[in-house]
Design a protein around this motif. Structure first.
Motif, PDB file in Angstrom:
ATOM      1  N   THR A  11      15.411   4.609  -4.581  1.00 12.02           N
ATOM      2  CA  THR A  11      15.102   5.729  -3.690  1.00 12.02           C
ATOM      3  C   THR A  11      13.645   6.144  -3.851  1.00 12.02           C
ATOM      4  N   VAL A  12      13.193   6.241  -5.094  1.00 14.10           N
ATOM      5  CA  VAL A  12      11.800   6.591  -5.361  1.00 14.10           C
ATOM      6  C   VAL A  12      10.863   5.537  -4.788  1.00 14.10           C
ATOM      7  N   CYS A  13      11.211   4.267  -4.969  1.00 13.80           N
ATOM      8  CA  CYS A  13      10.340   3.210  -4.453  1.00 13.80           C
ATOM      9  C   CYS A  13      10.235   3.264  -2.932  1.00 13.80           C
ATOM     10  N   GLU A  14      11.348   3.528  -2.248  1.00 13.73           N
ATOM     11  CA  GLU A  14      11.280   3.640  -0.795  1.00 13.73           C
ATOM     12  C   GLU A  14      10.482   4.872  -0.382  1.00 13.73           C
ATOM     13  N   LEU A  15      10.621   5.935  -1.128  1.00 11.66           N
ATOM     14  CA  LEU A  15       9.860   7.147  -0.845  1.00 11.66           C
ATOM     15  C   LEU A  15       8.362   6.882  -0.949  1.00 11.66           C
ATOM     16  N   LEU A  16       7.970   6.079  -1.947  1.00  9.15           N
ATOM     17  CA  LEU A  16       6.560   5.765  -2.162  1.00  9.15           C
ATOM     18  C   LEU A  16       6.068   4.635  -1.274  1.00  9.15           C
ATOM     19  N   LYS A  17       6.991   3.984  -0.561  1.00  9.34           N
ATOM     20  CA  LYS A  17       6.668   2.801   0.244  1.00  9.34           C
ATOM     21  C   LYS A  17       6.048   1.714  -0.614  1.00  9.34           C
ATOM     22  N   THR A  18       6.656   1.504  -1.773  1.00  8.70           N
ATOM     23  CA  THR A  18       6.197   0.485  -2.697  1.00  8.70           C
ATOM     24  C   THR A  18       7.343  -0.482  -2.967  1.00  8.70           C
ATOM     25  N   SER A  19       7.041  -1.685  -3.375  1.00  3.22           N
ATOM     26  CA  SER A  19       8.080  -2.680  -3.618  1.00  3.22           C
ATOM     27  C   SER A  19       9.034  -2.216  -4.703  1.00  3.22           C
ATOM     28  N   THR A  20      10.292  -2.576  -4.542  1.00  4.85           N
ATOM     29  CA  THR A  20      11.328  -2.206  -5.505  1.00  4.85           C
ATOM     30  C   THR A  20      11.567  -3.367  -6.462  1.00  4.85           C
ATOM     31  N   PRO A  21      11.480  -3.136  -7.773  1.00  4.93           N
ATOM     32  CA  PRO A  21      11.795  -4.212  -8.722  1.00  4.93           C
ATOM     33  C   PRO A  21      13.283  -4.534  -8.675  1.00  4.93           C
ATOM     34  N   LEU A  32       0.842  -1.192   0.000  1.00  3.01           N
ATOM     35  CA  LEU A  32       0.000   0.000   0.000  1.00  3.01           C
ATOM     36  C   LEU A  32       0.874   1.237   0.000  1.00  3.01           C
ATOM     37  N   SER A  33       0.586   2.179  -0.913  1.00  2.00           N
ATOM     38  CA  SER A  33       1.379   3.396  -0.957  1.00  2.00           C
ATOM     39  C   SER A  33       0.717   4.512  -0.174  1.00  2.00           C
ATOM     40  N   LEU A  34       1.438   5.638  -0.146  1.00  2.00           N
ATOM     41  CA  LEU A  34       0.934   6.804   0.555  1.00  2.00           C
ATOM     42  C   LEU A  34      -0.293   7.367  -0.146  1.00  2.00           C
ATOM     43  N   THR A  35      -1.122   8.084   0.565  1.00  2.00           N
ATOM     44  CA  THR A  35      -2.247   8.745  -0.062  1.00  2.00           C
ATOM     45  C   THR A  35      -1.739   9.875  -0.935  1.00  2.00           C
ATOM     46  N   ALA A  36      -2.575  10.324  -1.872  1.00  2.00           N
ATOM     47  CA  ALA A  36      -2.151  11.356  -2.818  1.00  2.00           C
ATOM     48  C   ALA A  36      -1.702  12.619  -2.091  1.00  2.00           C
ATOM     49  N   GLN A  37      -2.371  12.949  -0.969  1.00  2.00           N
ATOM     50  CA  GLN A  37      -2.027  14.175  -0.264  1.00  2.00           C
ATOM     51  C   GLN A  37      -0.655  14.082   0.395  1.00  2.00           C
ATOM     52  N   GLN A  38      -0.184  12.869   0.705  1.00  2.00           N
ATOM     53  CA  GLN A  38       1.078  12.686   1.397  1.00  2.00           C
ATOM     54  C   GLN A  38       2.257  12.524   0.447  1.00  2.00           C
ATOM     55  N   LYS A  39       1.986  12.201  -0.772  1.00  5.33           N
ATOM     56  CA  LYS A  39       3.067  11.909  -1.699  1.00  5.33           C
ATOM     57  C   LYS A  39       3.810  13.185  -2.086  1.00  5.33           C
ATOM     58  N   PRO A  40       5.118  13.203  -1.936  1.00  3.39           N
ATOM     59  CA  PRO A  40       5.861  14.400  -2.339  1.00  3.39           C
ATOM     60  C   PRO A  40       6.012  14.480  -3.851  1.00  3.39           C
ATOM     61  N   ASN A  41       6.028  15.684  -4.359  1.00  6.03           N
ATOM     62  CA  ASN A  41       6.389  15.887  -5.754  1.00  6.03           C
ATOM     63  C   ASN A  41       7.883  15.628  -5.913  1.00  6.03           C
ATOM     64  N   ILE A  42       8.298  15.288  -7.128  1.00  5.98           N
ATOM     65  CA  ILE A  42       9.715  15.033  -7.410  1.00  5.98           C
ATOM     66  C   ILE A  42      10.092  15.777  -8.687  1.00  5.98           C
ATOM     67  N   ILE A  43      11.137  16.572  -8.609  1.00  8.61           N
ATOM     68  CA  ILE A  43      11.724  17.183  -9.805  1.00  8.61           C
ATOM     69  C   ILE A  43      13.169  16.710  -9.895  1.00  8.61           C
ATOM     70  N   TYR A  44      13.517  16.078 -10.999  1.00 11.87           N
ATOM     71  CA  TYR A  44      14.898  15.665 -11.232  1.00 11.87           C
ATOM     72  C   TYR A  44      15.439  16.507 -12.388  1.00 11.87           C
ATOM     73  N   ILE A  45      16.390  17.395 -12.081  1.00  8.06           N
ATOM     74  CA  ILE A  45      16.994  18.275 -13.089  1.00  8.06           C
ATOM     75  C   ILE A  45      18.316  17.651 -13.518  1.00  8.06           C
ATOM     76  N   LEU A  46      18.401  17.290 -14.777  1.00 10.78           N
ATOM     77  CA  LEU A  46      19.608  16.653 -15.304  1.00 10.78           C
ATOM     78  C   LEU A  46      20.285  17.589 -16.296  1.00 10.78           C
ATOM     79  N   ALA A  47      21.416  18.155 -15.901  1.00  8.91           N
ATOM     80  CA  ALA A  47      22.220  18.948 -16.831  1.00  8.91           C
ATOM     81  C   ALA A  47      22.914  18.016 -17.819  1.00  8.91           C
ATOM     82  N   ASP A  48      23.429  18.567 -18.899  1.00 10.93           N
ATOM     83  CA  ASP A  48      24.036  17.778 -19.969  1.00 10.93           C
ATOM     84  C   ASP A  48      25.502  18.190 -20.121  1.00 10.93           C
ATOM     85  N   ASP A  49      26.413  17.299 -19.746  1.00  5.40           N
ATOM     86  CA  ASP A  49      27.860  17.540 -19.830  1.00  5.40           C
ATOM     87  C   ASP A  49      28.355  18.592 -18.828  1.00  5.40           C
TER      88      ASP A  49
END
Length: 500
Positions: free
Chosen positions: A385-395, A13-30
């Motif tokens: 890391t994302v899976c642990e954050l969501l409290k969901t199983s990790t593949p 069971l994952s977190l409720t929608a209100q508890q789930k944090p947003n995630i922004i991953y900014i990837l620069a190039d070179d």
């Protein structure tokens, strides 16, 4: 999709929608490890990225998935290191035809893009999507051509805007980008890739460079789309993968930033090599980094305005070390910081300058402001890391969640990190504690192991293999255990026992 449905059967069971944090991953190039202020940069100004670190955690021992673009992105999204990843190099899928002919690509979208991943591969975006996240990729994809099963929209992103093809990103003033599965036309005339300054034009006259500074600047258009996405998210958690093409060459940047650095740096010689020519290469490269920094500040401001900053985990990193090509001058900027950045040690190579990258994580109220982490981590840690954050199983993954490190809790550590890279003559690397083992020129039959102590020798100047024979034997066994023959012949290495 079947792969995500089967995976979700195993999830808790994952977190409720209100508890789930947003995630922004900014990837620069070179972007090199040393090209931001918090990591010692003195010439280029990055106040917004530095502010992320001041309000969050700066990881000093974080590593890219690979020393070049596409495989690094594959590792980030799939959680598999290069001994297991499907994409292990920049494969332009050349058997299709004239894939480096920009005019041909413009006429035939089937020539765009890189070799696709199979649909069976699970991405972190799909995990987030199936856990109730609205997902978007703005920037550069590079993991599958248009009209294939491996476009961003088919690999977990509800919304995509940017470059499907990393070859197209060799101009920042392209004739089109992509919005989802459709081309998005830009108001730029056609200028072929890697054009040099025509004969007869004065290289010291700024007007000679008008063909390389056109109307619609792709990073600016994409940035607005990213802000539009943020403003469209109200009641559902979101994941924004902001894969900027900056500061990857060619040298093209907003005029206001170029003028700023021209005044700061003074006179310099023009650049006339590959990619596109440029009148003031140092000023333009610095301008690209500072414009990226400005965009980071815009994202933070947008989150603040929506009252979402405290519920958003922001991660900033780079896909590999600094480039040596296209007018970038990594040695002038000390782009790799305390590591080496010259050709053979930066982008394209598994030395520290090629794979040690900046990584900053900010999450107000959760991550201690102004903290520094020496936790040894890699791109393939993001998915767990994302899976642990969501409290969901990790593949199945090669990574270890670094969420405990972010939250100040007890952190599990890697026994070692592993890379292999079939290009640039073939390479392998292992980071184990303070030790780094490297193989070079594998495609030429070389299996000799070099051994460096990074604590005493961060520039990897002194090969200690002869002094540490038992450690070399241990590294040799780890190389053997972690290499698995690629499904794609292009990424195989005969000296490692692969079938060709």
């Amino acid at each position: 999709m079947l792969k995500t449905t089967l995976f979700l059967l195993l999830t808790c069971l994952s977190l409720t929608a209100q508890q789930k944090p947003n995630i922004i991953y900014i990837l620069a190039d070179d972007l090199g490890y040393g090209e931001i202020g918090v990591n010692g940069q003195r010439s280029i100004e990055t106040p917004n990225i530095d502010a992320l670190a001041a309000n969050g955690m700066n990881f000093t021992q974080h590593y890219a998935g690979a020393p070049v673009c596409a495989p690094s992105r594959c590792v980030l999204l799939t959680g598999k290191h290069l001994g297991n990843a499907y994409i292990r190099g920049n494969d332009e899928w050349a058997e299709r035809g004239e894939v480096w002919n920009l005019k041909a690509m413009n006429e035939n979208p089937a020539l765009e893009g890189q070799r696709p991943m199979p649909d069976s591969i699970l991405t972190v975006a799909e995990i987030l999507q199936e856990n109730g996240y609205k997902t978007a990729l703005v920037g550069k994809w590079g993991l599958g051509a248009p009209l294939t099963e491996s476009t961003a929209n088919k690999q977990g992103f509800d919304y995509f805007f940017g470059y499907n093809c990393q070859r197209q990103a060799h101009t920042l003033f392209p004739t089109h980008l992509w919005e989802n599965e459709e081309r998005y036309s830009l108001n730029n005339k056609f200028v072929d890739l890697h054009q040099k300054l025509p004969e007869g034009l004065d290289p010291y006259d700024p007007a000679s460079y008008s063909d390389y500074q056109l109307t619609d600047y792709a990073p600016e258009i994409m940035h607005q789309k990213a802000l539009d996405f943020l403003n469209s998210t109200d009641d559902e958690p979101f994941f924004l993968y902001y894969a900027s093409p900056l500061p990857h060459v060619p040298l093209q940047a907003p005029d206001r930033w170029v003028l700023y650095y021209q005044e700061k740096f003074g006179l310099e010689e023009p650049y006339s090599g590959n990619y596109y020519p440029n009148r003031t290469p140092r000023a333009t490269y610095a301008a690209m980094v500072s414009y990226l920094d400005e965009q980071v500040g815009d994202l933070v401001s947008a989150l603040n305005a929506k009252g979402q900053l405290e519920n958003t985990l922001i991660i900033f990193s780079s896909d590999n070390g600094p480039s040596y090509a296209g007018g970038a001058q990594p040695e002038f900027f000390n782009s790799a910081g305390r590591f080496q950045e010259k050709y053979g040690r930066g982008k394209g190579f598994v030395f520290e300058g090629g794979i040690r990258v900046p990584m900053i994580a900010s999450w107000p109220g959760q991550i201690r402001a102004g903290s520094t982490s020496e936790h040894i981590s890699s791109f393939y840690d993001f998915l767990p890391t994302v899976c642990e954050l969501l409290k969901t199983s990790t593949p199945e993954t090669d990574g270890i969640s670094f969420l405990p490190e972010l939250l100040g809790e007890e952190q599990k550590v890697h026994e070692y990190l592993y890379w292999e890279f079939p290009e640039y003559k073939g390479q392998q690397a292992i980071r184990m504690g303070d030790w780094k083992a490297i193989r070079q020129n594998i495609q030429e039959g070389n299996l000799e192991i070099e051994l460096y102590n990074l604590k005493k020798d961060p520039e990897e100047l002194y090969n200690l293999a002869k002094e540490e024979p038992e450690l070399v034997r241990q590294m040799e066994e780890l190389f053997r255990q972690n290499h698995h023959q690629s499904d794609l012949t292009k990424f195989r290495m005969k000296a490692l026992g692969d079938d060709l």
